[in-house]
Design an enzyme around this catalytic site. Sequence first.
Site, mmCIF file in Angstrom:
data_model
loop_
_atom_site.group_PDB
_atom_site.id
_atom_site.type_symbol
_atom_site.label_atom_id
_atom_site.label_comp_id
_atom_site.label_asym_id
_atom_site.label_seq_id
_atom_site.Cartn_x
_atom_site.Cartn_y
_atom_site.Cartn_z
ATOM 1 N N GLY A 9 0.858 -1.190 0.000
ATOM 2 C CA GLY A 9 0.000 0.000 0.000
ATOM 3 C C GLY A 9 0.887 1.230 0.000
ATOM 4 O O GLY A 9 1.661 1.451 0.933
ATOM 5 N N GLY A 11 -0.080 4.451 -0.176
ATOM 6 C CA GLY A 11 -0.811 5.684 0.121
ATOM 7 C C GLY A 11 0.020 6.545 1.060
ATOM 8 O O GLY A 11 1.247 6.415 1.130
ATOM 9 N N ASN A 102 -12.015 -3.266 4.129
ATOM 10 C CA ASN A 102 -10.600 -3.528 4.410
ATOM 11 C C ASN A 102 -10.316 -5.003 4.685
ATOM 12 O O ASN A 102 -9.210 -5.480 4.429
ATOM 13 C CB ASN A 102 -10.103 -2.643 5.562
ATOM 14 C CG ASN A 102 -9.828 -1.221 5.088
ATOM 15 O OD1 ASN A 102 -9.944 -0.924 3.901
ATOM 16 N ND2 ASN A 102 -9.477 -0.341 6.005
ATOM 17 N N ASN A 127 -6.882 -0.416 9.251
ATOM 18 C CA ASN A 127 -7.946 -0.367 10.256
ATOM 19 C C ASN A 127 -9.208 -1.101 9.825
ATOM 20 O O ASN A 127 -9.440 -1.223 8.618
ATOM 21 C CB ASN A 127 -8.292 1.099 10.545
ATOM 22 C CG ASN A 127 -7.365 1.680 11.591
ATOM 23 O OD1 ASN A 127 -7.136 1.069 12.623
ATOM 24 N ND2 ASN A 127 -6.813 2.857 11.309
ATOM 25 N N ARG A 158 0.699 9.909 21.173
ATOM 26 C CA ARG A 158 -0.295 11.002 21.201
ATOM 27 C C ARG A 158 -0.518 11.468 22.639
ATOM 28 O O ARG A 158 -0.536 12.674 22.915
ATOM 29 C CB ARG A 158 -1.620 10.515 20.594
ATOM 30 C CG ARG A 158 -1.554 10.426 19.091
ATOM 31 C CD ARG A 158 -2.835 9.883 18.478
ATOM 32 N NE ARG A 158 -2.779 10.062 17.024
ATOM 33 C CZ ARG A 158 -3.427 9.311 16.153
ATOM 34 N NH1 ARG A 158 -4.202 8.327 16.572
ATOM 35 N NH2 ARG A 158 -3.313 9.542 14.859
ATOM 36 N N HIS A 182 -7.365 -0.306 19.647
ATOM 37 C CA HIS A 182 -7.125 0.955 18.930
ATOM 38 C C HIS A 182 -8.493 1.468 18.529
ATOM 39 O O HIS A 182 -8.884 1.442 17.394
ATOM 40 C CB HIS A 182 -6.270 0.662 17.697
ATOM 41 C CG HIS A 182 -5.775 1.897 17.003
ATOM 42 N ND1 HIS A 182 -5.208 2.951 17.667
ATOM 43 C CD2 HIS A 182 -5.722 2.215 15.690
ATOM 44 C CE1 HIS A 182 -4.848 3.871 16.790
ATOM 45 N NE2 HIS A 182 -5.154 3.448 15.584
HETATM 46 N N1 APR Z 1 -2.952 -3.976 -2.406
HETATM 47 C C1 APR Z 1 -2.101 -2.930 -2.319
HETATM 48 N N2 APR Z 1 -2.526 -1.669 -2.116
HETATM 49 C C2 APR Z 1 -3.826 -1.454 -2.014
HETATM 50 C C3 APR Z 1 -4.784 -2.492 -2.096
HETATM 51 C C4 APR Z 1 -4.296 -3.804 -2.311
HETATM 52 N N3 APR Z 1 -5.110 -4.850 -2.405
HETATM 53 N N4 APR Z 1 -6.015 -1.929 -1.945
HETATM 54 C C5 APR Z 1 -5.841 -0.609 -1.759
HETATM 55 N N5 APR Z 1 -4.520 -0.318 -1.799
HETATM 56 C C6 APR Z 1 -3.865 0.979 -1.674
HETATM 57 C C7 APR Z 1 -4.604 2.123 -2.336
HETATM 58 O O1 APR Z 1 -4.447 2.112 -3.749
HETATM 59 C C8 APR Z 1 -3.931 3.324 -1.672
HETATM 60 O O2 APR Z 1 -2.802 3.781 -2.411
HETATM 61 O O3 APR Z 1 -3.777 1.367 -0.309
HETATM 62 C C9 APR Z 1 -3.479 2.760 -0.322
HETATM 63 C C10 APR Z 1 -4.159 3.424 0.866
HETATM 64 O O4 APR Z 1 -3.669 4.712 0.932
HETATM 65 P P1 APR Z 1 -4.485 5.962 1.507
HETATM 66 O O5 APR Z 1 -5.836 6.003 0.893
HETATM 67 O O6 APR Z 1 -3.592 7.141 1.383
HETATM 68 O O7 APR Z 1 -4.689 5.585 3.054
HETATM 69 P P2 APR Z 1 -3.583 5.681 4.219
HETATM 70 O O8 APR Z 1 -3.686 6.980 4.914
HETATM 71 O O9 APR Z 1 -2.275 5.261 3.683
HETATM 72 O O10 APR Z 1 -4.147 4.581 5.249
HETATM 73 C C11 APR Z 1 -4.010 3.208 4.986
HETATM 74 O O11 APR Z 1 -3.924 2.717 7.357
HETATM 75 O O12 APR Z 1 -4.318 4.061 9.220
HETATM 76 C C12 APR Z 1 -4.842 3.093 8.352
HETATM 77 O O13 APR Z 1 -7.215 3.559 8.405
HETATM 78 C C13 APR Z 1 -6.051 3.633 7.607
HETATM 79 O O14 APR Z 1 -6.792 1.520 6.740
HETATM 80 C C14 APR Z 1 -6.104 2.713 6.419
HETATM 81 C C15 APR Z 1 -4.616 2.405 6.149
#
Ligand code: APR
Length: 316
Positions: A9, A11, A102, A127, A158, A182
Site C-alpha cells: 500500500g 498511500g 478492508n 484499520n 499522542r 485501537h
Molecule cells: N494492495 C495494495 N494496495 C492497495 C490495495 C491492495 N489490495 N487496496 C488498496 N490499496 C492501496 C490504495 O491504492 C492506496 O494507495 O492502499 C493505499 C491506501 O492509501 P491511503 O488512501 O492514502 O490511506 P492511508 O492513509 O495510507 O491509510 C491506509 O492505514 O491508518 C490506516 O485507516 C487507515 O486503513 C487505512 C490504512
Amino acid sequence: MSKKVSVIGAGFYGSTTAMRLAEYNIFDTVVLTDIVEGKPEGLALDMNQSRSIENFETKIIGATTTADGGGYEATANSDVIVITAGLPRKPGMSRMDLIGVNAGIVRGVAENIAKHSPNAVIIVVSNPLDEMTALAQLASGFPRNRVMGQAGMLDTARFTNFVAEKLKVPVGSVKTLTLGSHGDTMVPVPSRCTVDGVALTQKLSQEEIDDLVTRTRNGGAEVVALLKTGSAYYAPSAAAARMAKAVIEDSGAVMPVCAWVDGEYGISGVYLGVEAQIGRGGITKVVETALSQSELAELKVAAEAVRAKQADVQSL
Ligand code: APR
C-alpha cells in the site's frame, strides 16, 4: 545477509513508512507496492533520488500488484512486511466502519505475502487495527508471534504529546502508556505515566488527566476531522517503522503493540494492545505490567470487545 522490508500500500501511510525505513539506512531493500499502476514505481523513483542528500544507501523498489497476486514476486523473501493497504476513514466514520472493505483487501494481501515470504514478520496497520491483525494472521497462516499490529505506540505517543503540551515540558520528560484496543476501548494507563520520574497524578488533577485521556482516545478522529480527506500518517508511520526496525535489529525493545495474548492479565485467545518485546522472531514475549484494579478491569472489557469483532472477521 541481505535485509529486506516490504510495505504493501503506497498511500500516505505506506509511502511515509517506506521513506522512514529507507532513511534508517539499515535495510538493503525497501519494496513499496500498490494496486494503482505506476504509483509505487513513481514514489520509489522519487525516494531513491533523495539518497545522496539524506545519505542512505538503501534501495527502494516500487512494484504494482494485481488482484490475482501478480507483482508480489518483488516482495519475495522479505524479512518484514508492513501492511498499510486499505481505505482510511472519512470525517464522522469510526475505524469499525472500514471493516467490510478492508477485510477483503487485507485477506488478499496476507495470502499473497505468505506465498512469497513464508518466514516474514508481518506488521499490520490497516484499520480497524485489532481485527485486521487477527485476520492477517488467519489468512497468512503464520504463527501468531510473527503477526502483530501497530497502534499502542501511536496512541502512547499522542498521549505523551498532549501531556507535554499541557505541562509545557519537553516530550522527552514524559512517559505514558496506553493498552487495549485501537478504538473505543483504548486503555490509557495513568498509573504508568510520569513527568521527569514524578507520577502524572502529582502534576495534573484527575479531571485534567481524564481530558487528556479522552483526547488521546479520539486522537485519530481529531486529525481526520481536520484533514477531511484521509487519516493521520506522520505519527503512525513513525511507530510502524520503529517496530520494523526492532524486528530487523533483533533489538528486544519493549513497546506497546497489538499482540496475541495467551494468559497474560488473565486474558487468552485474542489480539490486544499490550506491551511486548520485539525481535527477529516477531513478538518474543508479552510483558505484563502492574495495573491498577480499574485499569485491569478496563483491559478485560477491551479484550472482550475485540474478541467479539475478531470472531466476525473470520467470515469476512
Ligand atoms: N494492495 C495494495 N494496495 C492497495 C490495495 C491492495 N489490495 N487496496 C488498496 N490499496 C492501496 C490504495 O491504492 C492506496 O494507495 O492502499 C493505499 C491506501 O492509501 P491511503 O488512501 O492514502 O490511506 P492511508 O492513509 O495510507 O491509510 C491506509 O492505514 O491508518 C490506516 O485507516 C487507515 O486503513 C487505512 C490504512
